[in-house]
Every structure is written in structure tokens, then in C-alpha cells.
Design a protein around this motif. Structure first.
Motif, PDB file in Angstrom:
ATOM      1  N   ASP A  42       0.810  -1.218   0.000  1.00 34.76           N
ATOM      2  CA  ASP A  42       0.000   0.000   0.000  1.00 34.76           C
ATOM      3  C   ASP A  42       0.849   1.277   0.000  1.00 34.76           C
ATOM      4  O   ASP A  42       0.329   2.371  -0.203  1.00 34.76           O
ATOM      5  CB  ASP A  42      -0.967   0.005   1.185  1.00 34.76           C
ATOM      6  N   GLN A  43       2.145   1.128   0.179  1.00 30.07           N
ATOM      7  CA  GLN A  43       3.049   2.280   0.197  1.00 30.07           C
ATOM      8  C   GLN A  43       3.885   2.386  -1.081  1.00 30.07           C
ATOM      9  O   GLN A  43       4.931   3.026  -1.105  1.00 30.07           O
ATOM     10  CB  GLN A  43       3.974   2.184   1.415  1.00 30.07           C
ATOM     11  N   PHE A  44       3.414   1.755  -2.150  1.00 35.24           N
ATOM     12  CA  PHE A  44       4.145   1.704  -3.414  1.00 35.24           C
ATOM     13  C   PHE A  44       4.609   3.088  -3.867  1.00 35.24           C
ATOM     14  O   PHE A  44       5.781   3.297  -4.185  1.00 35.24           O
ATOM     15  CB  PHE A  44       3.269   1.054  -4.492  1.00 35.24           C
ATOM     16  N   LYS A  45       3.711   4.051  -3.894  1.00 36.74           N
ATOM     17  CA  LYS A  45       4.034   5.395  -4.374  1.00 36.74           C
ATOM     18  C   LYS A  45       5.115   6.048  -3.508  1.00 36.74           C
ATOM     19  O   LYS A  45       6.071   6.630  -4.035  1.00 36.74           O
ATOM     20  CB  LYS A  45       2.780   6.261  -4.393  1.00 36.74           C
ATOM     21  N   ASN A  46       4.986   5.945  -2.199  1.00 40.69           N
ATOM     22  CA  ASN A  46       5.962   6.553  -1.295  1.00 40.69           C
ATOM     23  C   ASN A  46       7.333   5.892  -1.419  1.00 40.69           C
ATOM     24  O   ASN A  46       8.360   6.575  -1.396  1.00 40.69           O
ATOM     25  CB  ASN A  46       5.472   6.485   0.147  1.00 40.69           C
ATOM     26  N   VAL A  47       7.358   4.570  -1.539  1.00 46.09           N
ATOM     27  CA  VAL A  47       8.632   3.859  -1.693  1.00 46.09           C
ATOM     28  C   VAL A  47       9.290   4.254  -3.010  1.00 46.09           C
ATOM     29  O   VAL A  47      10.501   4.500  -3.065  1.00 46.09           O
ATOM     30  CB  VAL A  47       8.444   2.327  -1.595  1.00 46.09           C
ATOM     31  N   CYS A  48       8.516   4.355  -4.069  1.00 46.52           N
ATOM     32  CA  CYS A  48       9.061   4.752  -5.372  1.00 46.52           C
ATOM     33  C   CYS A  48       9.634   6.169  -5.322  1.00 46.52           C
ATOM     34  O   CYS A  48      10.704   6.434  -5.879  1.00 46.52           O
ATOM     35  CB  CYS A  48       8.001   4.653  -6.454  1.00 46.52           C
ATOM     36  N   GLN A  49       8.942   7.065  -4.660  1.00 45.83           N
ATOM     37  CA  GLN A  49       9.452   8.434  -4.538  1.00 45.83           C
ATOM     38  C   GLN A  49      10.729   8.461  -3.698  1.00 45.83           C
ATOM     39  O   GLN A  49      11.677   9.188  -4.020  1.00 45.83           O
ATOM     40  CB  GLN A  49       8.385   9.346  -3.963  1.00 45.83           C
ATOM     41  N   ALA A  50      10.758   7.668  -2.642  1.00 44.86           N
ATOM     42  CA  ALA A  50      11.961   7.584  -1.816  1.00 44.86           C
ATOM     43  C   ALA A  50      13.124   7.013  -2.622  1.00 44.86           C
ATOM     44  O   ALA A  50      14.260   7.488  -2.519  1.00 44.86           O
ATOM     45  CB  ALA A  50      11.695   6.723  -0.575  1.00 44.86           C
ATOM     46  N   TYR A  51      12.855   6.006  -3.436  1.00 41.05           N
ATOM     47  CA  TYR A  51      13.876   5.415  -4.308  1.00 41.05           C
ATOM     48  C   TYR A  51      14.491   6.489  -5.206  1.00 41.05           C
ATOM     49  O   TYR A  51      15.715   6.570  -5.348  1.00 41.05           O
ATOM     50  CB  TYR A  51      13.246   4.300  -5.149  1.00 41.05           C
ATOM     51  N   GLU A  52      13.652   7.313  -5.791  1.00 42.80           N
ATOM     52  CA  GLU A  52      14.145   8.372  -6.670  1.00 42.80           C
ATOM     53  C   GLU A  52      14.989   9.390  -5.907  1.00 42.80           C
ATOM     54  O   GLU A  52      16.016   9.854  -6.406  1.00 42.80           O
ATOM     55  CB  GLU A  52      12.976   9.072  -7.382  1.00 42.80           C
ATOM     56  N   VAL A  53      14.584   9.733  -4.701  1.00 39.03           N
ATOM     57  CA  VAL A  53      15.350  10.681  -3.887  1.00 39.03           C
ATOM     58  C   VAL A  53      16.734  10.109  -3.585  1.00 39.03           C
ATOM     59  O   VAL A  53      17.751  10.784  -3.765  1.00 39.03           O
ATOM     60  CB  VAL A  53      14.609  11.008  -2.565  1.00 39.03           C
ATOM     61  N   LEU A  58      22.599   9.834  -4.637  1.00 36.97           N
ATOM     62  CA  LEU A  58      23.806   9.056  -4.925  1.00 36.97           C
ATOM     63  C   LEU A  58      24.571   9.601  -6.126  1.00 36.97           C
ATOM     64  O   LEU A  58      25.792   9.592  -6.139  1.00 36.97           O
ATOM     65  CB  LEU A  58      23.449   7.586  -5.190  1.00 36.97           C
ATOM     66  N   VAL A  59      23.853  10.073  -7.128  1.00 40.96           N
ATOM     67  CA  VAL A  59      24.524  10.578  -8.319  1.00 40.96           C
ATOM     68  C   VAL A  59      24.712  12.098  -8.281  1.00 40.96           C
ATOM     69  O   VAL A  59      25.287  12.672  -9.189  1.00 40.96           O
ATOM     70  CB  VAL A  59      23.803  10.159  -9.625  1.00 40.96           C
ATOM     71  N   GLY A  60      24.194  12.740  -7.257  1.00 44.22           N
ATOM     72  CA  GLY A  60      24.406  14.175  -7.078  1.00 44.22           C
ATOM     73  C   GLY A  60      23.489  15.066  -7.879  1.00 44.22           C
ATOM     74  O   GLY A  60      23.819  16.223  -8.132  1.00 44.22           O
TER      75      GLY A  60
END
Length: 62
Positions: A42-53, A58-60
Motif C-alpha cells: 500500500d506504500q508503493f508510491k511513497n517507496v518509489c518516490q523515496a527510491y528516486e530521492v 547518490l549521483v548528485g
């Protein structure tokens, strides 16, 4: 960013740091995010946004 996303960012960064030394998988961050999604669908959207952050940190790219 909401509190839930910030929480997932912290969890991903901690997991990434803990697993980097002894992990041979090429896309470790993706694996960590996938595990989080599997546990909390149920937290798919939040996890995906966190992944992007985390990925951008990491790449700056901000």
C-alpha cells in the motif's frame, strides 16, 4: 516530501550502507526498494518516490 517518504529515504540509505560491503548485486538500491514494496504494497508510491530521492542523492542530481 511527506513524512512517510522521508522515513523510507532514511531506511533505504541505511540498508544501502549496511549491504554495500558484502553485496555483489549490481542494482542494490532497486533490490532494497523492491523488498520494501513487497512488504508494504500500500506504500508503493511513497517507496518509489523515496527510491528516486536516494538515487538522485547518490549521483548528485538535485
Amino acid at each position: 516530501m511527506n513524512h512517510q517518504i522521508i522515513s523510507y529515504v532514511a531506511k533505504m540509505e541505511a540498508a544501502l550502507m549496511n549491504k554495500m560491503e558484502d553485496h555483489t548485486e549490481e542494482n542494490l538500491l532497486f533490490s532494497i526498494a523492491s523488498e520494501m514494496i513487497a512488504k508494504e504494497k500500500d506504500q508503493f508510491k511513497n517507496v518509489c518516490q523515496a527510491y528516486e530521492v536516494v538515487k538522485h542523492n547518490l549521483v548528485g542530481i538535485h
